[in-house]
Write a protein that holds these residues in place. Structure first.
Motif, short mmCIF file in Angstrom:
data_model
loop_
_atom_site.label_atom_id
_atom_site.label_comp_id
_atom_site.label_asym_id
_atom_site.label_seq_id
_atom_site.Cartn_x
_atom_site.Cartn_y
_atom_site.Cartn_z
N GLN A 43 1.02 -11.40 -5.08
CA GLN A 43 1.29 -12.30 -3.97
C GLN A 43 2.06 -11.52 -2.92
O GLN A 43 3.14 -10.98 -3.18
CB GLN A 43 2.12 -13.50 -4.45
CG GLN A 43 2.51 -14.46 -3.34
CD GLN A 43 1.32 -15.15 -2.72
OE1 GLN A 43 0.40 -15.57 -3.42
NE2 GLN A 43 1.30 -15.27 -1.41
N MET A 44 1.48 -11.44 -1.72
CA MET A 44 2.08 -10.67 -0.65
C MET A 44 2.50 -11.59 0.49
O MET A 44 1.65 -12.25 1.09
CB MET A 44 1.07 -9.62 -0.15
CG MET A 44 0.51 -8.73 -1.24
SD MET A 44 -0.56 -7.43 -0.62
CE MET A 44 -1.92 -8.40 0.02
N ASN A 45 3.78 -11.67 0.73
CA ASN A 45 4.33 -12.50 1.80
C ASN A 45 4.98 -11.64 2.87
O ASN A 45 5.27 -10.46 2.65
CB ASN A 45 5.37 -13.47 1.23
CG ASN A 45 4.79 -14.42 0.21
OD1 ASN A 45 3.62 -14.82 0.29
ND2 ASN A 45 5.60 -14.80 -0.76
N SER A 46 5.22 -12.22 4.02
CA SER A 46 5.87 -11.52 5.14
C SER A 46 5.21 -10.17 5.39
O SER A 46 5.88 -9.14 5.52
CB SER A 46 7.36 -11.33 4.84
OG SER A 46 8.00 -12.58 4.61
N LEU A 47 3.90 -10.19 5.47
CA LEU A 47 3.15 -8.95 5.62
C LEU A 47 3.43 -8.27 6.96
O LEU A 47 3.67 -8.93 7.98
CB LEU A 47 1.66 -9.22 5.47
CG LEU A 47 1.20 -9.42 4.02
CD1 LEU A 47 -0.15 -10.11 3.95
CD2 LEU A 47 1.13 -8.07 3.30
N LYS A 48 3.41 -6.94 6.91
CA LYS A 48 3.68 -6.13 8.08
C LYS A 48 2.47 -5.23 8.36
O LYS A 48 1.70 -4.94 7.43
CB LYS A 48 4.90 -5.23 7.83
CG LYS A 48 6.16 -5.97 7.41
CD LYS A 48 7.27 -5.00 7.06
CE LYS A 48 8.53 -5.71 6.60
NZ LYS A 48 9.60 -4.76 6.23
N PRO A 49 2.30 -4.78 9.58
CA PRO A 49 1.17 -3.87 9.88
C PRO A 49 1.16 -2.63 8.97
O PRO A 49 0.08 -2.15 8.62
CB PRO A 49 1.40 -3.50 11.34
CG PRO A 49 2.10 -4.70 11.91
CD PRO A 49 3.01 -5.18 10.81
N GLU A 50 2.31 -2.16 8.58
CA GLU A 50 2.38 -0.98 7.71
C GLU A 50 1.93 -1.26 6.28
O GLU A 50 1.81 -0.34 5.47
CB GLU A 50 3.79 -0.37 7.71
CG GLU A 50 4.90 -1.35 7.44
CD GLU A 50 5.55 -1.86 8.72
OE1 GLU A 50 4.81 -2.20 9.67
OE2 GLU A 50 6.80 -1.93 8.74
N ASP A 51 1.66 -2.52 5.95
CA ASP A 51 1.09 -2.86 4.65
C ASP A 51 -0.43 -2.68 4.63
O ASP A 51 -1.06 -2.81 3.57
CB ASP A 51 1.41 -4.31 4.27
CG ASP A 51 2.90 -4.54 4.04
OD1 ASP A 51 3.41 -5.58 4.48
OD2 ASP A 51 3.55 -3.67 3.41
N THR A 52 -1.01 -2.40 5.78
CA THR A 52 -2.45 -2.20 5.87
C THR A 52 -2.89 -1.02 5.02
O THR A 52 -2.36 0.09 5.15
CB THR A 52 -2.87 -1.95 7.34
OG1 THR A 52 -2.61 -3.14 8.10
CG2 THR A 52 -4.35 -1.60 7.43
N ALA A 53 -3.83 -1.28 4.10
CA ALA A 53 -4.28 -0.24 3.17
C ALA A 53 -5.39 -0.83 2.31
O ALA A 53 -5.63 -2.03 2.31
CB ALA A 53 -3.13 0.23 2.28
N VAL A 54 -6.03 0.04 1.55
CA VAL A 54 -6.89 -0.40 0.45
C VAL A 54 -5.99 -0.53 -0.78
O VAL A 54 -5.28 0.42 -1.12
CB VAL A 54 -8.04 0.58 0.19
CG1 VAL A 54 -8.87 0.12 -1.00
CG2 VAL A 54 -8.91 0.72 1.43
N TYR A 55 -6.03 -1.68 -1.40
CA TYR A 55 -5.19 -1.95 -2.56
C TYR A 55 -6.03 -1.80 -3.83
O TYR A 55 -7.12 -2.37 -3.94
CB TYR A 55 -4.60 -3.36 -2.47
CG TYR A 55 -3.43 -3.42 -1.51
CD1 TYR A 55 -3.64 -3.28 -0.13
CD2 TYR A 55 -2.13 -3.57 -1.96
CE1 TYR A 55 -2.57 -3.32 0.77
CE2 TYR A 55 -1.05 -3.61 -1.08
CZ TYR A 55 -1.28 -3.47 0.28
OH TYR A 55 -0.22 -3.50 1.16
N TYR A 56 -5.46 -1.05 -4.78
CA TYR A 56 -6.15 -0.76 -6.03
C TYR A 56 -5.36 -1.30 -7.22
O TYR A 56 -4.13 -1.19 -7.25
CB TYR A 56 -6.32 0.75 -6.23
CG TYR A 56 -7.21 1.42 -5.22
CD1 TYR A 56 -6.69 1.95 -4.04
CD2 TYR A 56 -8.58 1.53 -5.45
CE1 TYR A 56 -7.51 2.58 -3.12
CE2 TYR A 56 -9.40 2.16 -4.53
CZ TYR A 56 -8.86 2.68 -3.37
OH TYR A 56 -9.69 3.30 -2.46
N CYS A 57 -6.08 -1.84 -8.16
CA CYS A 57 -5.49 -2.28 -9.41
C CYS A 57 -5.71 -1.18 -10.45
O CYS A 57 -6.80 -0.62 -10.55
CB CYS A 57 -6.18 -3.56 -9.85
SG CYS A 57 -5.68 -4.19 -11.45
N GLY A 58 -4.65 -0.88 -11.21
CA GLY A 58 -4.74 0.12 -12.26
C GLY A 58 -4.24 -0.44 -13.58
O GLY A 58 -3.44 -1.38 -13.60
N ALA A 59 -4.73 0.13 -14.66
CA ALA A 59 -4.30 -0.31 -15.99
C ALA A 59 -4.18 0.88 -16.93
O ALA A 59 -4.89 1.88 -16.79
CB ALA A 59 -5.29 -1.32 -16.56
#
Length: 127
Positions: free
Chosen positions: A82-98
């Motif tokens: 859950q991502m709140n108060s998002l900022k322009p610097e949060d822009t990215a491709v998000y990857y899940c790892g296990a």
């Protein structure tokens, strides 16, 4: 080979919220720890958050602490961000790892410590 599947990315204005989800297709998969990383254009993939599967202990990078929350659903074998108060610097491709076995070195924050990955989901935050 376990292939994780991410969903939930998109375009949002600064200050907005998004919720990412990651699913492990195999019902028999039991990770020790799962994590979210992100990679912005021209940058290395960086740690965002981790959660241990059995105890639910969490860790966050300083850049997202207080704004992002990682959680897991043991029955569904999913992990959300859950991502709140998002900022322009949060822009990215998000990857899940296990990772399926015990990991303690460096708080398990290194991408090399994860054997299983998803294909990534784009998050774009406009200013």
């Amino acid at each position: 080979q376990v292939q994780l599947v991410e969903s939930g990315g998109g375009l949002v204005q600064a200050g907005g919220s998004l919720r990412l989800s990651c699913a492990a297709p195999s019902r028999t998969f039991r990770p020790y720890i799962m994590a979210w990383f992100r990679q912005a254009p021209g940058k290395e993939r960086e740690f965002v958050a981790t959660i241990t599967w059995s105890g639910g202990s969490t860790m966050y990078s300083d850049s997202v602490k207080g704004r992002f929350t990682i959680s897991r659903d043991i029955a569904k074998i999913t992990v959300d961000l859950q991502m709140n108060s998002l900022k322009p610097e949060d822009t990215a491709v998000y990857y899940c790892g296990a990772r399926s076995d015990y990991c303690a070195a460096y708080g398990c924050r290194l991408k090399s410590q994860y054997a299983y990955w998803g294909q990534g989901t784009q998050v774009t935050v406009s200013s």
